[in-house]
Design an enzyme around this catalytic site. Structure first.
Site, short mmCIF file in Angstrom:
data_model
loop_
_atom_site.label_atom_id
_atom_site.label_comp_id
_atom_site.label_asym_id
_atom_site.label_seq_id
_atom_site.Cartn_x
_atom_site.Cartn_y
_atom_site.Cartn_z
CD GLU A 1 -3.03 -7.00 -5.07
OE1 GLU A 1 -3.74 -6.13 -4.54
OE2 GLU A 1 -2.04 -7.51 -4.49
CG ASP B 1 -0.11 -10.12 -5.09
OD1 ASP B 1 0.17 -9.26 -4.23
OD2 ASP B 1 -1.27 -10.36 -5.47
CB SER C 1 -1.82 -5.71 -1.71
OG SER C 1 -3.10 -5.98 -2.12
CG ASP D 1 4.66 -7.45 20.70
OD1 ASP D 1 3.71 -7.25 19.91
OD2 ASP D 1 4.54 -7.44 21.95
N GLY E 1 2.05 -7.89 22.81
CA GLY E 1 1.36 -9.15 22.53
C GLY E 1 0.44 -9.00 21.33
#
Ligand SMILES: *[C@@H]1O[C@H](CO)[C@@H](O)[C@H](O)[C@H]1NC(C)=O
Ligand SMILES: *[C@@H]1O[C@H](CO)[C@@H](O)[C@H](O)[C@H]1NC(C)=O
Ligand SMILES: *[C@@H]1O[C@H](CO)[C@@H](O)[C@H](O)[C@H]1NC(C)=O
Ligand SMILES: *[C@@H]1O[C@H](CO)[C@@H](O)[C@H](O)[C@H]1NC(C)=O
Ligand SMILES: *[C@@H]1O[C@H](CO)[C@@H](O)[C@H](O)[C@H]1NC(C)=O
Length: 571
Positions: free
Chosen positions: A273, A277, A480, A524, A547
Site C-alpha cells: 500500500e 501511494d 488505493s 463523465d 452526471g
C-alpha cells in the site's frame, strides 16, 4: 492491568448541576471479527469549514490558522470546571492532565471502570487471537453529557487493522486488446494503458503531462500510512528510473506520528500500500515536495499492553497542532461505516472539518467492496448496502475507481453509496437529487439511505498499476490506486494556485460540485457498475450513469479544464 490513557474530550456547552449517571454511548454487540474490543474520541464542528470552502461565499478562502481555530473551538471554562469537580469527587484529579481540549487520565482500568460505570472485559479478535480491554457501554453523570464529547478507549472496535488498506489483492490484469485507436492525445498509448497503468498513462489521460509544478512555493502533498505500512526508498528509486525518469534521483520525506516508523523491509505485505501511494503520488505531483506520514498504533498484541491507540485520531490531532499542514492529503485506508461507533465517526469527521477549515484538502479511497459483500450484516433481518468511512464524511473528498481508457469504465469493486451517519451536505444536493430522480432504479432505493451524504465525489484509474515491490514489477489495483492519483492532481492545482497568488482549496467538494462541474471539467463515466451483496439482492449495486453517480462520482479529472476554472490559465 493499567489503563495508561483515558481521554475525555471536553465539549463546548454551558454548565449545569451534575446529575445521576446515564448511558452515554452503547454498542449492541461486538462487530466481527472482534468478539469484543474498541476506542473513541470527538471534536467540535465549525460551519466555517463550509463557508471558507464555498465559492462565492464572502469568507471563501479565508482559512483559519491553528491559533484562530483553537480559539474558536475552545471549550468553555465551565466545562473544565465541571469535569474537574467530577474527577475530584472520584478521587482521580491528581492523575489528570489537560492537553488542549482533552483531559488525559493516567489511571488503571479500575479507575476507568469506576469513573465511567463501565464493565471492561477482555475481547479477543477471533481472526488474530489478539486481546484487548473494552466495554460495550459507558456512562457519565447526566450533567456532563453536554460537556464531554467522547471517552477513549471505550467502545471503539477496530477491525483487525484499525484502518484497512484499500488494495484489491490479486485483481486480474485486463488483457491488452489490439484495436483501432480511440481518443489519442498527448501520446496516450491507448492499447497499453487500456490494460495496465503507468504515470505516463495518467498524465496523458488526465491532461497534465505538460504542467510543471513548483518545488519551492510551499506546496506539499502528503500520503498517509497506517497499520505499519512502510514506503520503500529503494523501490521508489527503481520505479522513478523506469516510469518517471524526469524525477530520477529525487526522494520523499517522512513524518512520523505516534511512534510511527518507516522501516525499510523486504516484506511485500508491509509495503504494498505504502509503495503504491508514494510511487504514484510522488511521480505524478513531481517536483511537488511529497511526504509520507506514518502513524503508529494498532490493536495490541497482548494483555500487558492492552490499550489501543486509534491511529486515525492520533493522525488528525497531530496535524491540527502543526502551524503548516500539507495542503493535500491522500488516505488510501478505510473501514465499513457500521464498524465505527457513530460518536467516534462524528469526532473524526469533525477533525476532518477542522483540517479543511485550516485550508487542506483530504482525499480518501471510496473502498473496494462496491456496496460491501454482505448486506444483512448490520441488521440480520434487513438487507442494506453498507457505506464506508471516512469516505462518507462530508469533509473528505472520496475517490472511486475506473479502468480502461477508451472509454474509461467504472470498475466493479469501486465503493460508493450513502452514509447512514452523515446527512447529505448542501454542496451535493443538486447532483445527488438529479441522480436519485433521473437515474436511480426505484426498485433498489429501499436498500440505502437516500438522505445520507453520497459518495464518491470523483474517481480515477484504479486497476493494474505498475509498481515496484521489493524490486519486482507488480500490478496493484484498488481505490488505493485511484486516491493518490486524484490527490496528485489536486496537489498540482494547489501548486498552480499558490504560484499565482491564490490560496489552496481546502475542502474541495463545494468547488467540485459547482465551478468544476459547471465547467464540465470531468470525464463523465457512464459505463460499468459497482457490485456487492452477491447472491443476496439480485442486480444490486450502483451503475455509472450520466452526471454524478455513486460509483464514479462526478467523473475523472480533466486537468486542463480544472486548471482553467481554478486560476483562469489555459494550458
Ligand atoms: C480496451 O479494452 C476493452 C476491453 O477489453 C476493449 O473492448 C476495447 O476495444 C479496448 N480499447 C482499445 C483501444 O484497445
Ligand atoms: C537514474 O539514476 C541512476 C543513478 O542514480 C542511474 O543509474 C540510472 O541510469 C538513472 N536512470 C535514468 C532513466 O535516468
Ligand atoms: C513512544 O515510544 C516511547 C519509547 O518506547 C514511549 O516512551 C512513548 O510513550 C511512546 N509514545 C506513544 C505516543 O506511544
Ligand atoms: C469483477 O471483475 C473481475 C475482472 O473481470 C472479476 O474477476 C470479478 O469476479 C468481478 N467481481 C464480481 C463481484 O463480479
Ligand atoms: C439516514 O441518514 C440520516 C442522516 O442523513 C440519519 O439521521 C438516519 O439515522 C439514517 N437512517 C438510517 C436507518 O440509518
Amino acid at each position: 492491568m493499567k489503563l495508561s490513557f483515558l481521554s475525555l474530550l471536553v465539549g463546548t456547552a454551558v454548565a449545569g448541576p451534575l446529575g445521576s449517571y446515564r448511558v452515554f454511548e452503547r454498542l449492541s454487540g461486538a462487530p466481527e471479527p472482534w468478539a469484543l474490543k474498541a476506542e473513541s474520541k470527538p471534536g467540535v464542528l465549525p460551519s466555517e469549514a463550509f463557508d471558507v470552502s464555498t465559492p462565492d461565499h464572502p469568507d471563501y478562502g479565508r482559512h483559519l490558522s491553528r491559533v484562530e481555530l483553537g480559539d474558536m473551538l475552545a471549550p468553555s471554562p465551565q466545562s473544565y470546571d465541571m469535569v474537574a469537580e467530577w474527577l475530584e469527587e472520584k478521587g482521580v484529579s491528581e492523575k489528570a492532565t489537560i492537553e488542549d481540549d482533552w483531559v488525559i487520565i493516567d489511571g488503571t482500568i479500575g479507575d476507568a471502570a469506576e469513573l465511567l460505570q463501565a464493565e471492561y472485559q477482555l475481547f479477543e479478535n477471533k481472526a488474530t487471537g489478539k486481546l484487548t480491554a473494552r466495554t460495550l457501554a459507558y456512562s457519565l453523570p447526566n450533567a456532563l453529557h453536554a460537556h464531554i464529547d467522547i471517552a477513549a478507549p471505550t467502545i471503539k472496535f477496530s477491525t483487525p487493522s484499525a484502518m484497512r488498506s484499500t488494495i484489491v489483492q490479486n485483481y486480474p490484469v485486463p488483457a491488452a486488446v489490439k484495436s483501432s485507436s480511440g481518443d489519442v492525445h498527448d501520446g496516450l498509448d491507448v492499447v497499453a494503458c487500456n490494460s495496465s497503468i503507468t504515470p505516463d498513462c495518467l498524465k496523458a489521460l488526465y491532461k497534465f503531462k505538460h504542467f510543471r509544478a513548483s518545488a519551492r512555493n510551499g506546496n506539499q502533498l502528503a500520503l498517509a500510512g497506517f497499520i505499519e505500512q512502510y514506503a520503500q526508498h529503494d523501490d521508489l528509486a527503481q520505479f522513478l528510473g523506469v516510469y518517471s525518469p524526469n524525477a530520477n534521483g529525487s526522494d520523499f520525506s517522512t513524518m512520523l506520528i505516534n511512534n510511527g516508523t518507516n522501516l525499510q523491509v523486504k516484506d511485500r505485505r508491509s509495503i504494498d500500500e505504502a509503495n503504491l501511494d508514494i510511487q504514484y503520488g510522488f511521480s505524478l505531483a513531481y517536483p511537488t515536495p511529497t511526504v509520507y506520514i506514518s502513524t503508529g498504533g494498532r490493536p495490541p498484541e497482548n494483555i500487558k499492553n492492552e490499550v489501543d491507540n486509534e491511529p486515525c485520531l492520533e493522525f488528525l490531532t497531530y496535524l491540527l497542532k502543526l502551524d503548516n499542514i500539507p495542503q493535500t492529503i491522500s488516505i488510501s485506508y478505510g473501514d465499513a461505516e457500521w464498524t465505527v461507533p457513530k460518536n467516534y465517526a462524528n469526532t473524526v469527521c469533525d477533525l476532518f472539518a477542522q483540517i479543511a477549515a485550516r485550508g487542506t484538502t483530504v482525499l480518501a479511497a471510496s473502498g473496494d467492496d462496491g456496496i460491501e459483500s454482505k448486506c444483512n450484516i448490520v441488521d440480520p433481518n434487513k438487507l442494506l448496502y453498507n457505506p464506508m468511512f471516512p469516505g462518507g464524511c462530508p469533509f473528505v473528498t472520496a475517490v472511486g475507481a475506473t479502468y480502461q481508457v477508451a472509454p474509461e469504465v467504472a470498475v466493479n469493486f469501486s465503493g460508493g453509496g450513502f452514509s447512514n451517519y452523515f446527512a447529505r451536505p448542501a454542496y451535493q444536493d443538486a447532483a445527488v437529487n438529479t441522480y436519485l430522480t433521473k437515474h436511480a432504479d426505484p426498485a433498489y432505493t429501499k436498500y440505502f439511505n437516500a438522505s445520507g451524504r453520497a459518495y464518491p465525489d470523483v474517481s480515477a484509474q484504479g486497476v493494474a498499476f505498475h509498481t515496484i515491490q521489493t524490486g519486482n514489477d507488480v500490478p496493484v489495483s484498488g481505490t488505493s490506486a485511484s486516491c493518490p492519483v486524484f490527490a496528485a492532481v489536486v496537489a498540482l492545482l494547489n501548486s498552480d494556485r499558490i504560484s499565482n497568488g491564490l490560496l489552496p482549496f481546502g475542502l474541495l467538494n463545494p468547488w467540485l460540485y459547482s465551478k468544476a462541474a459547471d465547467a464540465q471539467a470531468f470525464n463523465d463515466i457512464v459505463n460499468g457498475k459497482g457490485l456487492g451483496c452477491e447472491g443476496q439482492i439480485p442486480g444490486s449495486g450502483f451503475a455509472a450513469t450520466v452526471g454524478w453517480d455513486p460509483v464514479t462520482g462526478l467523473g475523472t479529472p480533466d486537468f486542463k479544464k480544472l486548471r482553467k476554472m481554478s486560476t483562469g490559465i489555459d494550458s
